[in-house]
Design an enzyme around this catalytic site. Sequence first.
Site, PDB file in Angstrom:
ATOM      1  CB  VAL A 152     -31.709   9.273  -8.510  1.00 39.16           C
ATOM      2  CG1 VAL A 152     -31.632   7.894  -9.145  1.00 39.16           C
ATOM      3  CG2 VAL A 152     -31.714   9.167  -6.990  1.00 39.16           C
ATOM      4  CB  CYS A 153     -31.012   9.087 -13.219  1.00 40.73           C
ATOM      5  SG  CYS A 153     -30.978   8.676 -14.984  1.00 40.73           S
ATOM      6  CB  ALA A 154     -31.939  13.081 -15.697  1.00 42.14           C
ATOM      7  CB  THR A 167     -25.481  11.495 -14.416  1.00 38.22           C
ATOM      8  OG1 THR A 167     -26.892  11.349 -14.655  1.00 38.22           O
ATOM      9  CG2 THR A 167     -24.747  11.602 -15.738  1.00 38.22           C
TER      10      THR A 167
END
Length: 300
Positions: free
Chosen positions: A105-107, A125
């Site tokens: 998730v994300c970073a 991302t």
Amino acid sequence: MTRVVFLLVPGVHLLDLAGPAQVFSSAADLVGGYSLEYVGDSESVPSHQGVPLGATTELPELDVRDLVFVPGWRSPKIAGTGPLSARALAWLKQHHAGGGTVASVCAGADVLGRAGLLDGRRCTTHHELQDELERRYPHARVVRDVLFVEDDRVVTSAGIASGIDLALNLVAARHGPATAAAIARTMVVYARRNGDDQQASVLLRHRSHVNETVHRIQDVIESRLTDRLSLAELAVAAGCSERTVTRLFGKATGMTPLRYQQALRVERAEHLIGQGATVETAARNVGFEDARMLRRLRSR
């Protein structure tokens, strides 16, 4: 029993973790067969929001049914953030090499990159980190402005709330869309979004301005999405002339009030179609007289 193991990095965002964790916790309640575990390089992992999280430092042996999630962390820039041991990266890579699925998730996508799992694969991302991810991993194929991407058991998502969409998609793949929809209802999720949905909705993309008059006009359009709205009605609601409505709205959003309403209708119709409605039914439900206009607008 499928184990869902969350690999926690210092500074982890709580929602990046809690969203997917809630999905699989609800799946365990609904269909059974899931256990959730939390691992990290230390037994106490600080979150960005200040809540310390407990984890085990013992990395479990996994099989192909198990999932490993890497939630994201606070990262205006990826470089120099998200410290993680070589031991943890090797464990992550080994799980994928053995046929398992890894997700971020994300970073968290940067952790998959450090483990060598992004090379030659499609990934995504958060929109603020896409350029840097592309620079850091030039052999990866970064897909922009989508919610999540799956490529050869490597699943990456845009960030924050998109982790919920990713987790629901994984549940749907294993147990069917009805189960995923039931979990979404339990979580009071407004809509279960597809991976290729844009990271920002039509509403959010055109609500970043600071013109209060235009915000009032948008409030009227959104609350009366299926109605035919004349410029005269919008002018009365905004307390200005029709000409001023057109000028201010165009300057703030880049479109006319009618085009804005149409964009909202199309987005809502796409959601209904994704949930199984016919094009004709979706068109009527969002205010079009028939499906012809919806088809024309979708083709754009």
